[in-house]
Design a protein around this motif. Structure first.
Motif, short mmCIF file in Angstrom:
data_model
loop_
_atom_site.label_atom_id
_atom_site.label_comp_id
_atom_site.label_asym_id
_atom_site.label_seq_id
_atom_site.Cartn_x
_atom_site.Cartn_y
_atom_site.Cartn_z
N GLN A 23 0.84 -1.21 0.00
CA GLN A 23 0.00 0.00 0.00
C GLN A 23 0.87 1.25 0.00
O GLN A 23 1.79 1.38 0.79
N TRP A 24 0.55 2.16 -0.92
CA TRP A 24 1.19 3.47 -0.92
C TRP A 24 0.40 4.41 -0.02
O TRP A 24 -0.83 4.44 -0.06
N HIS A 25 1.12 5.17 0.79
CA HIS A 25 0.48 6.16 1.67
C HIS A 25 0.56 7.57 1.08
O HIS A 25 0.12 8.52 1.71
N THR A 37 6.26 8.08 6.70
CA THR A 37 5.93 6.78 6.11
C THR A 37 5.28 6.99 4.75
O THR A 37 4.27 7.69 4.64
N GLU A 40 3.99 0.77 2.45
CA GLU A 40 4.03 -0.44 3.24
C GLU A 40 4.37 -1.60 2.31
O GLU A 40 3.72 -1.78 1.28
N GLU A 42 5.58 -5.91 1.94
CA GLU A 42 5.53 -7.21 2.57
C GLU A 42 6.74 -8.01 2.12
O GLU A 42 6.91 -8.27 0.92
N GLU A 49 6.93 -0.82 7.16
CA GLU A 49 6.65 0.53 6.68
C GLU A 49 7.97 1.23 6.37
O GLU A 49 8.87 1.25 7.20
N GLU A 65 0.91 -0.84 -6.45
CA GLU A 65 0.54 -1.79 -5.40
C GLU A 65 0.32 -3.18 -6.01
O GLU A 65 -0.25 -3.30 -7.09
N ARG A 397 2.72 -7.14 12.32
CA ARG A 397 3.74 -6.11 12.46
C ARG A 397 5.05 -6.64 13.01
O ARG A 397 5.91 -5.86 13.44
N SER A 399 8.68 -7.62 13.03
CA SER A 399 9.81 -7.21 12.18
C SER A 399 10.75 -8.39 11.96
O SER A 399 10.76 -9.36 12.74
#
Length: 492
Positions: A23-25, A37, A40, A42, A49, A65, A397, A399
């Motif tokens: 996802q682009w913010h 940020t 995001e 994966e 992020e 995306e 979330r 890491s």
């Protein structure tokens, strides 16, 4: 004059080679600041992020995306001096689906764009030296090409038209029901034609039903409208057995097959990494598993007591907490089980710390984050760390750092009502403990049969590192603490 800076996909940790843009913010034209940020991603291990290394205005988003991008490939262009002229578009390279051998020729309609018009930057567009980088791994890998997700191919035209192909006329004197299709195939490969009226053929075509698969119940074996409808209902995809709160997130990225009976989901990210790790572990380390059935009535009493204690009011006390502490005490008594096998150096590496892994089931698959230096924590601190670890994992979330350098692991299969299992080692570790469901059942206690709380434990270990005696002693010590938690005061 505008100044354009390209941000290359960095290595998010542990030498990962690629990641998916989730996802682009930000969007083209948005103002960004350093450490804001912006996207995001994966990775094979977790959601991460990424912050912006620049202050300016977004001039171009190079990786849409859903795109899988290699480390070192530019994903966004930022104009750090937006007061100048409009940005010049970068020269794109064609987006090549997985498995393709070559990009479209220059000037062709497909050159520079995928099926949805998305483009990926050419390798020559990457900035030399990765100037302006603030993230680890930025610009250290030669840029490659972005790969689009695999898409399920459309059925061949011949297959789509097979159901609607007209059958030659057959005299009514040759009833279809006298020779089954399977029998006709066995005798000289003779295929009898399907008997059906034109409206029924049209209905079958509309519903995607192959008439050759439908048994006719009409006069002379003719296929009726009711036969087609009944076959269609029977062939529908059946609902999957799921839990009430399961939204089936694993189906979100899949493609449904033309007949609606399957959903095919690409293997990637956490599921791909887990599969690779488990196969490597299962076929590299010789697994041995030992079992123990334990009376944990006193542990259950301790759990009840701690839940009423003000000192533990801010944490969740469970039997898993006591089991984790029992395993840490057993490792303290038998530190040689806290080791790993270095195949390259042909060395056994003994760890002087315990990073306790807790296997967690998440919507994205199984992850095994670990509590760093768990051997230093008291019971209250251990409870807080377990709660933070599991909530972070379920939120997706965790890491890469949280899942690295584990030394020994617990998998709580009992939470699913399972008595025990034979767990597979987390790669790089010598042992894993499976903690089963706790049940009330008859048990011989002090010479009498009484109702007691009982569970089963299973310890799998790497037989290259751990002999049977050592594995048995470690499991026996865990059981002793669960049978009588006061023993932990002596060993602690």
């Amino acid at each position: 004059m505008p100044t354009f800076e390209k941000f290359n996909l960095p290595d998010a940790g542990e030498g990962l080679t690629e990641a998916e843009i989730v996802q682009w913010h930000v969007a083209v034209g948005d103002a960004v600041t350093v450490n804001q940020t912006i996207v995001e991603i994966e990775t094979a291990k977790s959601l991460v992020e990424l912050p912006s290394p620049y202050t300016g205005v977004v001039a171009e988003i190079l990786a849409p995306e859903g795109t899988t991008v290699e480390v070192g490939v530019p994903i966004i262009v930022v104009d750090t001096d937006p007061s100048g002229a409009a940005p010049a578009p970068s020269t794109p390279a064609a987006v090549v689906p997985d498995g393709a051998d070559a990009a479209p020729a220059p000037g062709s309609p497909a050159a520079g764009a995928g099926s949805d018009g998305a483009v990926a930057p050419a390798a020559s567009d990457a900035p030399a030296g990765g100037s302006g980088s603030v993230l680890v791994g930025y610009g250290t890998v030669e840029p490659g090409t972005a790969r689009r997700r695999r898409r399920t191919a459309e059925p061949a035209a011949a297959d789509r038209s097979a159901a609607s192909a007209p059958a030659p006329s057959v005299p009514a004197a040759a009833p279809r029901a006298t020779v089954p299709v399977s029998a006709s195939a066995a005798v000289g490969h003779v295929h009898l034609p399907v008997l059906a009226k034109p409206p029924v053929r049209k209905l079958a075509k509309d519903l995607g039903v192959d008439l050759a698969s439908v048994a006719g119940t009409g006069p002379g074996g003719i296929v009726t409208r009711e036969d087609v409808q009944a076959y269609h209902e029977q062939a529908k995809a059946q609902p999957l057995a799921t839990y009430a709160d399961d939204d089936q997130p694993w189906l979100a990225t899949g493609a449904v097959t033309p007949d609606g009976r399957q959903t095919r989901v690409p293997v990637k990210s956490v599921r791909k990494r887990t599969a690779e790790a488990m196969v490597t572990s299962a076929f590299t380390a010789p697994h041995v598993t030992v079992f123990h059935t334990v009376d944990v009535t006193k542990t259950m009493r301790l759990v009840h007591t701690l839940r009423e204690d003000r000192e533990f009011a801010d944490v969740r006390v469970t039997p898993l907490l006591v089991t984790a502490k029992a395993l840490l005490l057993a490792v303290r008594r038998h530190p040689e089980i806290n080791a790993s096998w270095d195949d390259a150096a042909q060395e056994i590496v003994y760890k002087h710390y315990v990073n306790l892994g807790i296997a967690a089931a998440t919507p994205r698959g199984l992850v095994v984050p670990n509590i760093k230096d768990a051997h230093r924590l008291d019971l209250h601190g251990l409870a807080g760390e377990i709660a933070d670890l599991t909530s972070t994992a379920r939120a997706g979330r965790t890491s890469p750092t949280d899942m690295s350098d584990g030394t020994i692991t617990i998998t709580n299969v009992g939470v699913f009502g399972i008595d025990t299992g034979t767990p597979i080692l987390n790669p790089g570790e010598a042992a894993i403990l499976a903690f089963g469901a706790i049940r009330e059942q008859p048990w011989v206690h002090k010479g009498k049969i009484k109702k007691r709380w009982v569970t089963q434990l299973a310890l799998s270990f790497d037989h290259r590192l751990v002999d049977g005696e050592l594995g048995a002693r470690v499991l026996a010590d865990v059981a002793k603490v669960l049978e009588d938690p006061a023993r932990g005061l002596v060993w602690g």
